[in-house]
Write a protein that holds these residues in place. Sequence first.
Motif, PDB file in Angstrom:
ATOM      1  N   GLN A  42       0.815  -1.214   0.000  1.00  0.00           N
ATOM      2  CA  GLN A  42       0.000   0.000   0.000  1.00  0.00           C
ATOM      3  C   GLN A  42       0.845   1.259   0.000  1.00  0.00           C
ATOM      4  O   GLN A  42       0.479   2.256  -0.630  1.00  0.00           O
ATOM      5  N   LEU A  45       1.620   2.106  -3.570  1.00  0.00           N
ATOM      6  CA  LEU A  45       0.466   2.669  -4.270  1.00  0.00           C
ATOM      7  C   LEU A  45       0.207   4.106  -3.820  1.00  0.00           C
ATOM      8  O   LEU A  45      -0.126   4.971  -4.634  1.00  0.00           O
ATOM      9  N   ASP A  46       0.393   4.374  -2.534  1.00  0.00           N
ATOM     10  CA  ASP A  46       0.241   5.747  -2.028  1.00  0.00           C
ATOM     11  C   ASP A  46       1.292   6.669  -2.641  1.00  0.00           C
ATOM     12  O   ASP A  46       0.996   7.822  -2.986  1.00  0.00           O
ATOM     13  N   ASP A  49       0.256   7.501  -6.149  1.00  0.00           N
ATOM     14  CA  ASP A  49      -0.778   8.538  -6.119  1.00  0.00           C
ATOM     15  C   ASP A  49      -0.156   9.910  -5.861  1.00  0.00           C
ATOM     16  O   ASP A  49      -0.584  10.910  -6.437  1.00  0.00           O
ATOM     17  N   TYR A  50       0.826   9.950  -4.999  1.00  0.00           N
ATOM     18  CA  TYR A  50       1.527  11.198  -4.700  1.00  0.00           C
ATOM     19  C   TYR A  50       2.247  11.719  -5.940  1.00  0.00           C
ATOM     20  O   TYR A  50       2.158  12.903  -6.284  1.00  0.00           O
ATOM     21  N   THR A  54      -2.381  13.015  -7.020  1.00  0.00           N
ATOM     22  CA  THR A  54      -3.725  12.862  -6.485  1.00  0.00           C
ATOM     23  C   THR A  54      -3.750  12.696  -4.972  1.00  0.00           C
ATOM     24  O   THR A  54      -4.829  12.661  -4.386  1.00  0.00           O
ATOM     25  N   LYS A  55      -2.582  12.587  -4.344  1.00  0.00           N
ATOM     26  CA  LYS A  55      -2.576  12.360  -2.906  1.00  0.00           C
ATOM     27  C   LYS A  55      -1.304  12.932  -2.294  1.00  0.00           C
ATOM     28  O   LYS A  55      -0.206  12.720  -2.810  1.00  0.00           O
ATOM     29  N   TYR A  94      -2.064  -1.312 -11.548  1.00  0.00           N
ATOM     30  CA  TYR A  94      -2.720  -0.239 -10.794  1.00  0.00           C
ATOM     31  C   TYR A  94      -3.236   0.792 -11.787  1.00  0.00           C
ATOM     32  O   TYR A  94      -2.480   1.322 -12.612  1.00  0.00           O
ATOM     33  N   PRO A  96      -4.036   3.976 -12.192  1.00  0.00           N
ATOM     34  CA  PRO A  96      -3.504   5.297 -12.566  1.00  0.00           C
ATOM     35  C   PRO A  96      -2.213   5.282 -13.382  1.00  0.00           C
ATOM     36  O   PRO A  96      -1.843   6.297 -13.967  1.00  0.00           O
TER      37      PRO A  96
END
Length: 199
Positions: A42, A45-46, A49-50, A54-55, A94, A96
Amino acid sequence: VFDSRSGSGEGDFAAAIVYAANRGASIANCSWGWATDGYYEQDVLDAIDYFIGTKATNENDIASVKAQRNLTGGVMFFATGNDGAFGNFYPACYEPVVAVGSMTNDYTVASYSNHGTWVDIVAPGGLLDYGNAGGVLSTLPNNEYGFNEGTSMATPHVTGIAALVVSMHGNETMPAETIRQQIITSVNDLYVYNEGKEG
């Protein structure tokens, strides 16, 4: 990210992705992934996203990252893997990211290339079954060159195109999604080259 000093031969993938984003990287080539169907971490994946914007992470401000880039966000390209298997192989599967499979010089998907409905694009990855003529010339350790095969050879072809486009036309207002869509839609249909072939 690969570090022989760590016991597993892997470094901290998530930290490397965040490091690149924090230094203004807009495009990332990732010729690595996990070979176990369905396995993921995880924190990676985070970090993805960063990178794509998006995160935010706890210790970083996403706004300051965006200010350093020549895109609004980022695009990450991942190799699908080389087990010739059907399944969900992360991080390439994944949603994105852009998942890059491998094709041979006769426009067929390479037998070793992992596959699934999540694969976005294929690119030349070589095939050494019949010698170096079908391989991809690559850099090797000790200042040498040699021929290789694999989705790790295919992914840089696609990433390089994206990087060239961004280097010429990128700016702080260009959406990263524009680059992503241009890459996965401005291609030839592989199936057209394989009409009438068995398999």
